[in-house]
Design a protein around this motif. Sequence first.
Motif, PDB file in Angstrom:
ATOM      1  N   LEU A 189       0.829  -1.203   0.000  1.00  0.00           N
ATOM      2  CA  LEU A 189       0.000   0.000   0.000  1.00  0.00           C
ATOM      3  C   LEU A 189       0.867   1.258   0.000  1.00  0.00           C
ATOM      4  CD1 LEU A 189      -2.655   1.523   0.237  1.00  0.00           C
ATOM      5  CD2 LEU A 189      -2.544   1.205   2.723  1.00  0.00           C
ATOM      6  N   ILE A 190       1.860   1.310   0.890  1.00  0.00           N
ATOM      7  CA  ILE A 190       2.706   2.499   0.998  1.00  0.00           C
ATOM      8  C   ILE A 190       3.551   2.665  -0.268  1.00  0.00           C
ATOM      9  CG2 ILE A 190       4.489   3.657   2.344  1.00  0.00           C
ATOM     10  CD1 ILE A 190       1.778   3.401   3.729  1.00  0.00           C
ATOM     11  N   ASN A 191       4.069   1.558  -0.796  1.00  0.00           N
ATOM     12  CA  ASN A 191       4.850   1.633  -2.041  1.00  0.00           C
ATOM     13  C   ASN A 191       3.994   2.155  -3.191  1.00  0.00           C
ATOM     14  OD1 ASN A 191       7.273   0.668  -0.967  1.00  0.00           O
ATOM     15  ND2 ASN A 191       6.740  -1.472  -1.357  1.00  0.00           N
ATOM     16  N   GLY A 192       2.749   1.704  -3.242  1.00  0.00           N
ATOM     17  CA  GLY A 192       1.861   2.165  -4.289  1.00  0.00           C
ATOM     18  C   GLY A 192       1.557   3.649  -4.171  1.00  0.00           C
ATOM     19  N   ILE A 193       1.331   4.103  -2.945  1.00  0.00           N
ATOM     20  CA  ILE A 193       1.092   5.526  -2.709  1.00  0.00           C
ATOM     21  C   ILE A 193       2.313   6.334  -3.129  1.00  0.00           C
ATOM     22  CG2 ILE A 193       0.780   7.271  -0.910  1.00  0.00           C
ATOM     23  CD1 ILE A 193      -0.954   5.208   0.576  1.00  0.00           C
ATOM     24  N   ASN A 194       3.494   5.879  -2.740  1.00  0.00           N
ATOM     25  CA  ASN A 194       4.714   6.596  -3.109  1.00  0.00           C
ATOM     26  C   ASN A 194       4.941   6.599  -4.617  1.00  0.00           C
ATOM     27  OD1 ASN A 194       5.269   7.224  -0.462  1.00  0.00           O
ATOM     28  ND2 ASN A 194       6.648   5.488  -0.142  1.00  0.00           N
ATOM     29  N   ALA A 195       4.560   5.504  -5.265  1.00  0.00           N
ATOM     30  CA  ALA A 195       4.706   5.441  -6.724  1.00  0.00           C
ATOM     31  C   ALA A 195       3.831   6.469  -7.417  1.00  0.00           C
ATOM     32  CB  ALA A 195       4.360   4.034  -7.226  1.00  0.00           C
ATOM     33  N   ALA A 196       2.789   6.925  -6.713  1.00  0.00           N
ATOM     34  CA  ALA A 196       1.877   7.920  -7.299  1.00  0.00           C
ATOM     35  C   ALA A 196       2.305   9.352  -6.989  1.00  0.00           C
ATOM     36  CB  ALA A 196       0.460   7.694  -6.776  1.00  0.00           C
ATOM     37  N   ALA A 197       3.383   9.535  -6.230  1.00  0.00           N
ATOM     38  CA  ALA A 197       3.787  10.890  -5.821  1.00  0.00           C
ATOM     39  C   ALA A 197       4.115  11.758  -7.028  1.00  0.00           C
ATOM     40  CB  ALA A 197       4.975  10.817  -4.868  1.00  0.00           C
ATOM     41  N   PHE A 198       4.926  11.228  -7.949  1.00  0.00           N
ATOM     42  CA  PHE A 198       5.297  12.025  -9.121  1.00  0.00           C
ATOM     43  C   PHE A 198       4.070  12.307  -9.972  1.00  0.00           C
ATOM     44  CE2 PHE A 198       7.036  13.329 -13.087  1.00  0.00           C
ATOM     45  CZ  PHE A 198       8.269  13.902 -12.796  1.00  0.00           C
ATOM     46  N   ASN A 199       3.241  11.307 -10.132  1.00  0.00           N
ATOM     47  CA  ASN A 199       2.029  11.494 -10.935  1.00  0.00           C
ATOM     48  C   ASN A 199       1.113  12.547 -10.325  1.00  0.00           C
ATOM     49  OD1 ASN A 199       1.645  10.341 -13.394  1.00  0.00           O
ATOM     50  ND2 ASN A 199       0.247   8.756 -12.706  1.00  0.00           N
ATOM     51  N   THR A 200       1.041  12.572  -9.004  1.00  0.00           N
ATOM     52  CA  THR A 200       0.211  13.562  -8.324  1.00  0.00           C
ATOM     53  C   THR A 200       0.697  14.973  -8.631  1.00  0.00           C
ATOM     54  OG1 THR A 200      -0.250  11.998  -6.521  1.00  0.00           O
ATOM     55  CG2 THR A 200      -0.647  14.340  -6.087  1.00  0.00           C
ATOM     56  N   GLY A 201       2.010  15.178  -8.498  1.00  0.00           N
ATOM     57  CA  GLY A 201       2.575  16.490  -8.809  1.00  0.00           C
ATOM     58  C   GLY A 201       2.456  16.823 -10.279  1.00  0.00           C
ATOM     59  N   ASN A 202       2.632  15.808 -11.122  1.00  0.00           N
ATOM     60  CA  ASN A 202       2.514  15.984 -12.569  1.00  0.00           C
ATOM     61  C   ASN A 202       1.112  16.466 -12.933  1.00  0.00           C
ATOM     62  OD1 ASN A 202       2.574  15.724 -15.373  1.00  0.00           O
ATOM     63  ND2 ASN A 202       3.734  13.839 -15.336  1.00  0.00           N
ATOM     64  N   LEU A 203       0.117  15.777 -12.392  1.00  0.00           N
ATOM     65  CA  LEU A 203      -1.269  16.134 -12.693  1.00  0.00           C
ATOM     66  C   LEU A 203      -1.595  17.523 -12.142  1.00  0.00           C
ATOM     67  CD1 LEU A 203      -3.763  14.953 -14.058  1.00  0.00           C
ATOM     68  CD2 LEU A 203      -4.476  14.055 -11.834  1.00  0.00           C
ATOM     69  N   LEU A 204      -1.084  17.820 -10.951  1.00  0.00           N
ATOM     70  CA  LEU A 204      -1.282  19.145 -10.367  1.00  0.00           C
ATOM     71  C   LEU A 204      -0.750  20.231 -11.302  1.00  0.00           C
ATOM     72  CD1 LEU A 204      -1.940  21.059  -7.966  1.00  0.00           C
ATOM     73  CD2 LEU A 204       0.366  20.556  -7.092  1.00  0.00           C
ATOM     74  N   SER A 247      -1.816  13.924 -22.531  1.00  0.00           N
ATOM     75  CA  SER A 247      -0.964  13.815 -21.364  1.00  0.00           C
ATOM     76  C   SER A 247      -1.794  13.770 -20.089  1.00  0.00           C
ATOM     77  CB  SER A 247       0.011  14.999 -21.304  1.00  0.00           C
ATOM     78  OG  SER A 247       0.806  15.057 -22.460  1.00  0.00           O
ATOM     79  N   ALA A 248      -2.778  14.673 -19.993  1.00  0.00           N
ATOM     80  CA  ALA A 248      -3.613  14.734 -18.801  1.00  0.00           C
ATOM     81  C   ALA A 248      -4.421  13.451 -18.617  1.00  0.00           C
ATOM     82  CB  ALA A 248      -4.544  15.940 -18.879  1.00  0.00           C
ATOM     83  N   VAL A 249      -4.995  12.947 -19.715  1.00  0.00           N
ATOM     84  CA  VAL A 249      -5.778  11.710 -19.635  1.00  0.00           C
ATOM     85  C   VAL A 249      -4.894  10.538 -19.233  1.00  0.00           C
ATOM     86  CG1 VAL A 249      -7.032  10.006 -21.024  1.00  0.00           C
ATOM     87  CG2 VAL A 249      -7.555  12.444 -21.260  1.00  0.00           C
ATOM     88  N   MET A 250      -3.727  10.446 -19.846  1.00  0.00           N
ATOM     89  CA  MET A 250      -2.809   9.350 -19.561  1.00  0.00           C
ATOM     90  C   MET A 250      -2.365   9.360 -18.103  1.00  0.00           C
ATOM     91  SD  MET A 250       0.547   8.432 -21.825  1.00  0.00           S
ATOM     92  CE  MET A 250       1.438   6.893 -21.626  1.00  0.00           C
ATOM     93  N   ILE A 251      -2.058  10.531 -17.596  1.00  0.00           N
ATOM     94  CA  ILE A 251      -1.575  10.648 -16.224  1.00  0.00           C
ATOM     95  C   ILE A 251      -2.703  10.417 -15.222  1.00  0.00           C
ATOM     96  CG2 ILE A 251      -0.613  12.279 -14.551  1.00  0.00           C
ATOM     97  CD1 ILE A 251       0.992  13.425 -17.002  1.00  0.00           C
ATOM     98  N   ALA A 252      -3.893  10.922 -15.511  1.00  0.00           N
ATOM     99  CA  ALA A 252      -5.037  10.687 -14.625  1.00  0.00           C
ATOM    100  C   ALA A 252      -5.357   9.196 -14.551  1.00  0.00           C
ATOM    101  CB  ALA A 252      -6.249  11.477 -15.111  1.00  0.00           C
ATOM    102  N   ALA A 253      -5.317   8.524 -15.700  1.00  0.00           N
ATOM    103  CA  ALA A 253      -5.564   7.081 -15.718  1.00  0.00           C
ATOM    104  C   ALA A 253      -4.465   6.338 -14.974  1.00  0.00           C
ATOM    105  CB  ALA A 253      -5.650   6.581 -17.155  1.00  0.00           C
ATOM    106  N   GLY A 254      -3.257   6.919 -14.986  1.00  0.00           N
ATOM    107  CA  GLY A 254      -2.160   6.317 -14.234  1.00  0.00           C
ATOM    108  C   GLY A 254      -2.442   6.268 -12.746  1.00  0.00           C
ATOM    109  N   MET A 255      -3.170   7.257 -12.242  1.00  0.00           N
ATOM    110  CA  MET A 255      -3.545   7.252 -10.826  1.00  0.00           C
ATOM    111  C   MET A 255      -4.446   6.054 -10.517  1.00  0.00           C
ATOM    112  SD  MET A 255      -2.029  10.034  -9.755  1.00  0.00           S
ATOM    113  CE  MET A 255      -2.791  10.617  -8.253  1.00  0.00           C
TER     114      MET A 255
END
Length: 401
Positions: free
Chosen positions: A129-144, A243-251
């Motif tokens: 769970l924690i690894n998955g959350i951390n894996a989404a950190a860059f994507n979160t900032g990217n989407l922001l 880019s936005a769609v791809m990254i949102a789906a990545g979440m």
Amino acid sequence: MKKYLLEILMFSAYALFAASWVSGAILTPAIQSSFGEEGFANATWGSNVITLAKIAGNLAAAALLMRLGAKRAFALAIVLIAAGGLGALADSYAGWLMSRLALGLGGALAIVYFAPVVLHYFSAEERPLINGINAAAFNTGNLLALLSTTALTAWLGSWQSVVVLYGVMVLALGVLWWLSAENFSLSGGADKPAEDYGLSQGVKESFNWWLPLAYCGVLFCYIAVFALFPLIDGFAVASSHLSAVMIAAGMVGTVAGIIVTKRYPLRVPVLRYAGLALVGFAALMVTSRDPVIAYTAAALAGFCMFLPMTALVTLPQELPGMTPARITVTFAMFWSISYGVETVLMYAAGVLADVTGEPASAAYFAVTCSASLFVFSFLLPESGKKPVTTAKDLEADNAAA
């Protein structure tokens, strides 16, 4: 609990690193114009200098952790990320690139330190769970950044103001980290002597090479989505929208990856088949001339790109004899090699676009390189274990039948 506070601070710092990086990529035309720069290949240096810094920073991360301890080492990472805000004061393109260098060094240290902190504070059951959350950190900032950079620039009045804003926010996180963090043993237990395990030992283990080579093409494709695609015309829909769609789906893919990693014991099949699907959907995304198909393919490509990330990060933590010191070296090499190869591929994509006169060729090249995860998955060890069917299980199955 303290471990959750530390996790939130680390996640937030890395997400803001990503937002600062991506906003700079989005603002590349304005930044180049303000410094009198031009050229597609030249534009890639805004991202390439960060990746070059990450190569050096990743390699230095393990040594700094051993010397400074977890508290000071991550504090240094935060200060360097915040220093990226100094780009607002640059009076030349070279000065701007130097601020990106500091940003990249901070991000390089931060991402490596996720692994030892997770290994120390969280149990084996909690790590997926924690690894998955951390894996989404860059994507979160990217989407922001994708969703807010244009609005922030209009509101604040200049690209310099956006850069400064991210630097100030990261510094605030740094103060909270310094007040909350602590150093811990890197040997796997408080009663164990310090482990003498560094890069000289890590480079001798083949796994430390195969893992980054598996990921480097995916990393290149991912960075190309926000660094190159917005500069390319000719897609069925606006490339920034892809880019936005791809990254949102990545979440969503990250969430699915957490569930799969917790419920399915094997890691390599997840990497292999998600990697294969990624290539197919990404190829459809950049070649389709139908907007509906392009959007759908972008979403599926983003999903498949991040579905295997939790398994990818969890796999090394499950290998026999893994300690915070060893996992730091593993991920120092992982990110350094991954970004090293990605930097070469990114610049090659820019040169290819300039030489052919077809910017879309850079996108095709990025998609082709994303096949690395599928190809190199055949060289990775399996850390998970298949469930063992016992006589009692067979009896229960027969009874149910």
